[in-house]
Structures are given as structure tokens and as C-alpha cells.
Write a protein that holds these residues in place. Sequence first.
Motif: not given
Lengths: 207, 102
Positions: A86-99
Motif C-alpha cells: 500500500a505504501v509502495h502504491e501510495a508513493n507512486l500516487n496510485n490511489r485506487r491500488s493503495g486503498a
Amino acid sequence: MNPQDAVVDARTEHEMSPFAMPSKKLLMWLFIASDIVTFAVLFYGYGYLRNSSSNWPTPFQFSPTILRVMGLTAILVTGGFFMTNAVHEANLNNRRSGARWMGLAALLGVLFIAIHMQEWRQLINEGLTLSHSPWGANQFGSAFFLLTGLHVLHVLAGVLALGIVAIGYRRGRCDAMDVEIWSLYWQFVEVVWIILVPMVYLLNAKV
Amino acid sequence: MNPDATQRRGKAALSVYLVMLVSFALQLCVAYSRVSVRQRASEMFTLTALQAVLVFLFSMRLLQERRVFLIALTLSCVPLLIVMNAIWTDSFRILRLAPWHN
């Protein structure tokens, strides 16, 4: 305002953040440091009781208790892995995947609590209470429920926080830093469980 | 973040996850090994310490923070945890009326 106060104000406003991290992340680390001490006191207290008791019980059978605990461990460690994603995806600004990763970690937390409560219910049915242990050393019950109970409370708080932050992050109310901060909390809850398993379960397994 | 670094970080997270699962399996083997309780406990807690360090350094990304933060955190927690070990002699004394008596 005199010129000296103005200089002090300017310095305060432009003061570098300590350790070059945002204040809310530093706050989470401070909370974790204080929680380390809280759990350490309980673990040492538990160890003291165990060592000083001549009839400390070893009631946990391989099946179902130890197998169930291994399942709980796998659930929590997998939840930690999901939070890393989730942190990894959030750092890439992938909101949907991070959530989504956060939501999955929260769901695993719910599963952890459900299985853990089943474990408690079984022990209570066998006669274990805060003041009585059917296998000897009555302080076993209070020590066991205190340690595992405080950990479950942490998991419950984590599940609520992850759920709220996942929804907030998906809707744009929370940012990647919030995801990272609650990932720190979730990983810490995992570390506490890692220490709890050998201390409370494996060393009390019926060999 | 460049794609290489992203891929590397993903691989590191997966490696930590797999090492954790394998070390739990090892811990289970140690728990049921036919050795003394003292040896079993020391082996299990060695594995536990390894797991905890892995989570703190990689999953909680402590390695990526400033070195001074890692030192400050260590200095504020570890000495306290070491000092708490002073209770063990007393716990044995209560049971056997002698500290570290075997």
C-alpha cells in the motif's frame, strides 16, 4: 512586536523538521517508542510470573491451538506485506491500488480478531478466567488475557484506522504520508505478535 | 522514483515476507525439538529478534530514515529494555530461594 521577537518567530516558522521527517510521522514513531516500553513491561512481568511459579501450565496442544496461532501469525505477517504494498502504491500516487491494499490488510485484521476471539472462547469454556486457571498457577489467566487482550485492542484500533485512512486516501482526503504512518503502526502490531507467540504460546505448548 | 528502484523495493518487501514465513516455520520446529527449555527459549528468541529487526529495518523503513534518528530511537529504547533484565534473578530467587540456582 519588538525586532528580537520577530527574529525568534521567523526561526520558529522556518525551523527544520526534526530528523527531516514530517511531524505526524515523528509523532507515530514517538507513540511506537512509548508502546515498546508498555509492552516490554508486560512481557517482563509475564516472564517474572512464569519463572517464579513452580506449577506454570503448558496447556496448548499442537492442534488446534498452536496450528491456529501459526495461522494468526501468517495472517498478520501477510497484512504487514499488504501494507508495504500500500505504501509502495501510495508513493507512486496510485490511489485506487493503495486503498485496495490497505483495505485488504484491514480485512485480514478483522479475520485475526475473529479467530483470536474463537481461541479465547475455547479457553474460557475450558475454565480459564482472569483469576483461575484449571491447569495450575492462577496468575496464568490474568497474564495471558492481559497480554493477548492489549494486543487485540491494538489490532482493533489498527483495523479502524486502516479502514478510515483507506477510504480517506481513495477520496483524496488523506495523502501518501498517512498511508505510510499507519503502515508503521500496523508493522509494529506485527512485531508485538512476533514476540508474543514464542513467549505466550510456543513456550507453553504441550511437548 | 525510477522503475528500477521501484522494482528493487518490491522484491525486497517480498523477500522479507518470505524470510519471515520461513523463520516462523523454523520457530515451530524449535518449539517441538527435544532440547532443554532454556535452549529452546534462547533459540526461539534469537529467531524472534531476527524477525523484529527485519520488520523494523525493512518493512518500517528505518534504514531509509536519517542515521541520527535510528541512533536516537535505539538509545531511547534499548538501554531501558536491557536494564529491565535485572528482574530475572529475583524471579528465580522467589522460587528457589537463590538467584540463578539450577
